[in-house]
Enzyme design. Structure first.
Site, mmCIF file in Angstrom:
data_model
loop_
_atom_site.group_PDB
_atom_site.id
_atom_site.type_symbol
_atom_site.label_atom_id
_atom_site.label_comp_id
_atom_site.label_asym_id
_atom_site.label_seq_id
_atom_site.Cartn_x
_atom_site.Cartn_y
_atom_site.Cartn_z
ATOM 1 N N ASP A 270 0.867 -1.183 0.000
ATOM 2 C CA ASP A 270 0.000 0.000 0.000
ATOM 3 C C ASP A 270 0.908 1.238 0.000
ATOM 4 O OD1 ASP A 270 0.843 0.350 2.625
ATOM 5 O OD2 ASP A 270 -1.158 0.297 3.517
ATOM 6 N N THR B 122 2.561 -1.254 9.063
ATOM 7 C CA THR B 122 2.891 -2.142 10.178
ATOM 8 C C THR B 122 3.016 -3.600 9.767
ATOM 9 O OG1 THR B 122 0.549 -2.535 10.608
ATOM 10 C CG2 THR B 122 1.579 -0.691 11.798
ATOM 11 N N GLY B 123 2.571 -3.925 8.586
ATOM 12 C CA GLY B 123 2.510 -5.325 8.142
ATOM 13 C C GLY B 123 1.235 -6.022 8.579
ATOM 14 N N ASN C 148 6.565 -23.421 8.862
ATOM 15 C CA ASN C 148 5.207 -23.048 8.436
ATOM 16 C C ASN C 148 5.018 -23.031 6.928
ATOM 17 O OD1 ASN C 148 5.972 -20.705 10.860
ATOM 18 N ND2 ASN C 148 4.549 -22.347 11.305
ATOM 19 N N GLY D 113 -2.196 -5.195 8.580
ATOM 20 C CA GLY D 113 -3.355 -5.279 7.701
ATOM 21 C C GLY D 113 -3.084 -6.148 6.491
ATOM 22 N N CYS E 19 3.067 -3.161 4.131
ATOM 23 C CA CYS E 19 2.267 -1.993 4.489
ATOM 24 C C CYS E 19 2.987 -1.303 5.644
ATOM 25 C CB CYS E 19 0.809 -2.353 4.792
ATOM 26 S SG CYS E 19 0.524 -3.353 6.255
HETATM 27 C C1 RB5 Z 1 -1.939 2.837 6.408
HETATM 28 O O1 RB5 Z 1 -1.995 4.070 7.051
HETATM 29 C C2 RB5 Z 1 -1.720 1.729 7.418
HETATM 30 O O2 RB5 Z 1 -2.852 1.584 8.216
HETATM 31 C C3 RB5 Z 1 -1.398 0.428 6.721
HETATM 32 O O3 RB5 Z 1 -0.274 0.586 5.942
HETATM 33 C C4 RB5 Z 1 -1.098 -0.745 7.640
HETATM 34 O O4 RB5 Z 1 -0.184 -0.387 8.620
HETATM 35 C C5 RB5 Z 1 -2.295 -1.414 8.170
HETATM 36 O O5 RB5 Z 1 -2.217 -2.444 8.847
#
Ligand code: RB5
Length: 146
Positions: free
Chosen positions: A8, A67-68, A99, A70, A65
């Site tokens: 993302d 934090t990884g 795994n 989502g 992303c």
């Molecule tokens: C985007 O702001 C952030 O929420 C996404 O990249 C991720 O960290 C979600 O888990």
């Protein structure tokens, strides 16, 4: 070997570093976006990574992303995807050995570029152990349903 890679907006900068790294290591990265820092919803990118693996037969993927979290949650909704959020090379090693993970998930906000390269290399260079107890557990993951 082809590696599907996607992020993302919050993982875009790290993706743009990892793609040339993969090429330099002899892999063929398939970039499914996003292509700028404009905000995008990570499930849409997770869907593209999952499709590339489940439908197009690409063996491994990398999802990024902020934090990884989502990206990992979204990817693991797909049957046949075993996505592992790895913050250390040891996690990447074990995600393959025990795994049989097929997608590595990284967190741009939580790691530097050099560490991410180490994690990527460890993930791609480690094979599933194939031990019966681990194969049994991985099979059970695939069979989970309510
Ligand atoms: C985007 O702001 C952030 O929420 C996404 O990249 C991720 O960290 C979600 O888990």
């Amino acid at each position: 070997m082809k590696i599907v890679i996607g992020s993302d907006h919050a993982g875009y900068a790290l993706k743009e570093k990892i793609i040339p790294y993969l090429t330099g290591e002899g892999y063929e990265p398939i970039d499914v976006g996003t292509y700028s820092t404009k905000s995008v919803d990570y499930p849409e990118i997770a869907a593209k990574i999952a499709k590339a693996i489940i439908k197009d037969g690409i063996r491994y993927g990398i999802g990024i992303c902020g934090t990884g979290l989502g990206m990992d949650m979204a990817l693991n909704k797909y049957k046949g995807i075993r996505a592992a959020l790895c913050l250390y090379p040891y996690m990447a090693q074990m995600s393959k050995l025990d795994n049989d993970a097929n997608v590595l998930v990284l967190a741009e906000r939580l790691m530097g570029v050099e560490l991410s390269f180490q994690i990527v290399t460890t993930f791609l260079n480690t094979k599933f152990s194939g031990l019966e107890r681990h194969a049994r557990r991985v099979k059970k993951i695939g069979e989970l349903s309510i």
